[in-house]
Motif scaffolding. Structure first.
Motif, short mmCIF file in Angstrom:
data_model
loop_
_atom_site.label_atom_id
_atom_site.label_comp_id
_atom_site.label_asym_id
_atom_site.label_seq_id
_atom_site.Cartn_x
_atom_site.Cartn_y
_atom_site.Cartn_z
N VAL A 27 0.87 -1.17 0.00
CA VAL A 27 0.00 0.00 0.00
C VAL A 27 0.91 1.22 0.00
CG1 VAL A 27 -1.80 1.26 1.23
CG2 VAL A 27 -1.76 -1.24 1.32
N GLU A 28 0.78 2.02 -1.03
CA GLU A 28 1.61 3.21 -1.18
C GLU A 28 0.92 4.40 -0.52
OE1 GLU A 28 4.60 2.73 -2.42
OE2 GLU A 28 4.07 0.67 -2.92
N GLU A 29 1.71 5.40 -0.14
CA GLU A 29 1.16 6.59 0.49
C GLU A 29 0.08 7.21 -0.40
OE1 GLU A 29 2.68 10.86 2.30
OE2 GLU A 29 4.11 9.25 1.96
N GLY A 30 -1.08 7.52 0.19
CA GLY A 30 -2.18 8.14 -0.53
C GLY A 30 -3.03 7.17 -1.33
N GLU A 31 -2.65 5.93 -1.37
CA GLU A 31 -3.37 4.92 -2.15
C GLU A 31 -4.52 4.34 -1.33
OE1 GLU A 31 -1.99 1.28 -5.02
OE2 GLU A 31 -1.00 1.43 -3.08
N VAL A 32 -5.60 4.02 -2.02
CA VAL A 32 -6.73 3.34 -1.40
C VAL A 32 -6.76 1.92 -1.94
CG1 VAL A 32 -9.25 3.27 -1.17
CG2 VAL A 32 -8.05 5.47 -1.18
N VAL A 33 -6.80 0.95 -1.04
CA VAL A 33 -6.80 -0.45 -1.44
C VAL A 33 -8.05 -1.11 -0.90
CG1 VAL A 33 -5.59 -2.66 -1.21
CG2 VAL A 33 -4.28 -0.55 -1.45
N ALA A 34 -8.72 -1.86 -1.74
CA ALA A 34 -9.90 -2.61 -1.32
C ALA A 34 -9.55 -4.09 -1.35
CB ALA A 34 -11.08 -2.34 -2.25
N ILE A 35 -9.92 -4.79 -0.29
CA ILE A 35 -9.72 -6.24 -0.22
C ILE A 35 -11.10 -6.86 -0.33
CG2 ILE A 35 -8.89 -8.15 1.19
CD1 ILE A 35 -6.90 -6.12 2.44
N ILE A 36 -11.33 -7.58 -1.41
CA ILE A 36 -12.64 -8.15 -1.66
C ILE A 36 -12.52 -9.66 -1.83
CG2 ILE A 36 -13.54 -6.03 -2.68
CD1 ILE A 36 -13.14 -7.32 -5.45
N GLY A 37 -13.62 -10.34 -1.60
CA GLY A 37 -13.64 -11.78 -1.78
C GLY A 37 -14.86 -12.37 -1.12
N PRO A 38 -15.04 -13.66 -1.29
CA PRO A 38 -16.23 -14.31 -0.75
C PRO A 38 -16.18 -14.42 0.78
CG PRO A 38 -14.72 -15.95 -1.63
CD PRO A 38 -14.16 -14.60 -2.00
N SER A 39 -17.34 -14.61 1.37
CA SER A 39 -17.43 -14.84 2.81
C SER A 39 -16.58 -16.05 3.17
CB SER A 39 -18.89 -15.09 3.18
OG SER A 39 -19.01 -15.30 4.56
N GLY A 40 -15.77 -15.92 4.21
CA GLY A 40 -14.90 -17.01 4.62
C GLY A 40 -13.61 -17.09 3.84
N GLY A 41 -13.35 -16.08 3.00
CA GLY A 41 -12.17 -16.09 2.15
C GLY A 41 -10.89 -15.62 2.82
N GLY A 42 -10.98 -15.11 4.06
CA GLY A 42 -9.78 -14.70 4.79
C GLY A 42 -9.54 -13.20 4.85
N LYS A 43 -10.48 -12.39 4.37
CA LYS A 43 -10.28 -10.93 4.37
C LYS A 43 -10.09 -10.40 5.79
CE LYS A 43 -14.28 -10.28 2.49
NZ LYS A 43 -14.77 -11.65 2.43
N SER A 44 -11.00 -10.75 6.68
CA SER A 44 -10.91 -10.26 8.06
C SER A 44 -9.68 -10.82 8.76
CB SER A 44 -12.17 -10.63 8.85
OG SER A 44 -13.28 -9.95 8.34
N THR A 45 -9.36 -12.06 8.49
CA THR A 45 -8.16 -12.66 9.09
C THR A 45 -6.91 -11.90 8.63
OG1 THR A 45 -9.20 -14.83 9.24
CG2 THR A 45 -6.79 -14.77 9.27
N LEU A 46 -6.85 -11.55 7.36
CA LEU A 46 -5.71 -10.79 6.85
C LEU A 46 -5.60 -9.44 7.57
CD1 LEU A 46 -3.39 -10.46 4.80
CD2 LEU A 46 -5.08 -9.49 3.23
#
Length: 164
Positions: A27-46
Motif C-alpha cells: 500500500v503506497e502513500e495516498g493509495e486506497v486499497v480494497a480487499i474483496i472476496g467471498p465470505s470465509g475467504g480470509g479478508k478479516s483474518t488478513l
C-alpha cells in the motif's frame, strides 16, 4: 515508499487448514486499497494479522521500512505497539462505547493513548467529526444513531489518531 507491505503472509489456525496462503501486497502513500472476496475467504483474518490481533504463521509484514514480522518472527511487543499505532482500522461492528457520547468516543483514544489534553483532543475530534458529517451529533449516544452514522463516527475516531 510503501506505508504497508506484506510479503508471502501465511496464517493457519491450530488444527485447521491454511487460511492465508502467501498473500503479498503493498500500500503506497495516498493509495486506497480494497480487499474483496467471498465470505470465509480470509479478508478479516488478513486485516487482523496486519494489526496484530492474529499472529501470522509465515511471511513478513512491514510498516514503512520497519518489520513487524520478518519471515514469521515478530519484533518486540513494544515495537509492535509502536508500529500498530501508525495504522488505523474501522471494524465492521463499529466497536463504539455505548455509554459514551459521539464526542467522547472520538476523544478517548486521543486522551488515553496519545495523552492529549482535553481541549486538544476535543478540537481534533470535532475536526474529524465535521469531515464525516457527524459534528451535529456530538452529544448523541451510539444507540441513538443509525448503522451508517455509527460507521462514520468510527471513521472519524480512526482518522483522529492520525494513522499513516
Amino acid at each position: 515508499m510503501s506505508v504497508l507491505r506484506l510479503e508471502n503472509v501465511k496464517k493457519a489456525f491450530e488444527g485447521g487448514p491454511e487460511v492465508l496462503r502467501g498473500i503479498s501486497l503493498a500500500v503506497e502513500e495516498g493509495e486506497v486499497v480494497a480487499i474483496i472476496g467471498p465470505s470465509g475467504g480470509g479478508k478479516s483474518t488478513l486485516l487482523r494479522c496486519m494489526i496484530d490481533l492474529e499472529e501470522v504463521t509465515g511471511g513478513s509484514i512491514y510498516v514503512g521500512e520497519d518489520a513487524m514480522v520478518k519471515d514469521g518472527k515478530y519484533c518486540s511487543k513494544a515495537e509492535r505497539a509502536r508500529l500498530i499505532s501508525e495504522m488505523g482500522m474501522v471494524f465492521q461492528s463499529f466497536n463504539l462505547f455505548n455509554n459514551m457520547t459521539v464526542l467522547d468516543n472520538c476523544t478517548a483514544g486521543l486522551r488515553y493513548v496519545l495523552h492529549q489534553d482535553k481541549e486538544t483532543a476535543k478540537k481534533t475530534a470535532l475536526e474529524n467529526l465535521e469531515k464525516v458529517g457527524m459534528a451535529p451529533y456530538i452529544h448523541a449516544k451510539p444507540r441513538q444513531l443509525s448503522g451508517g452514522q455509527k460507521q462514520r463516527v468510527a471513521i472519524a475516531r480512526a482518522l483522529a489518531m492520525q494513522p499513516e
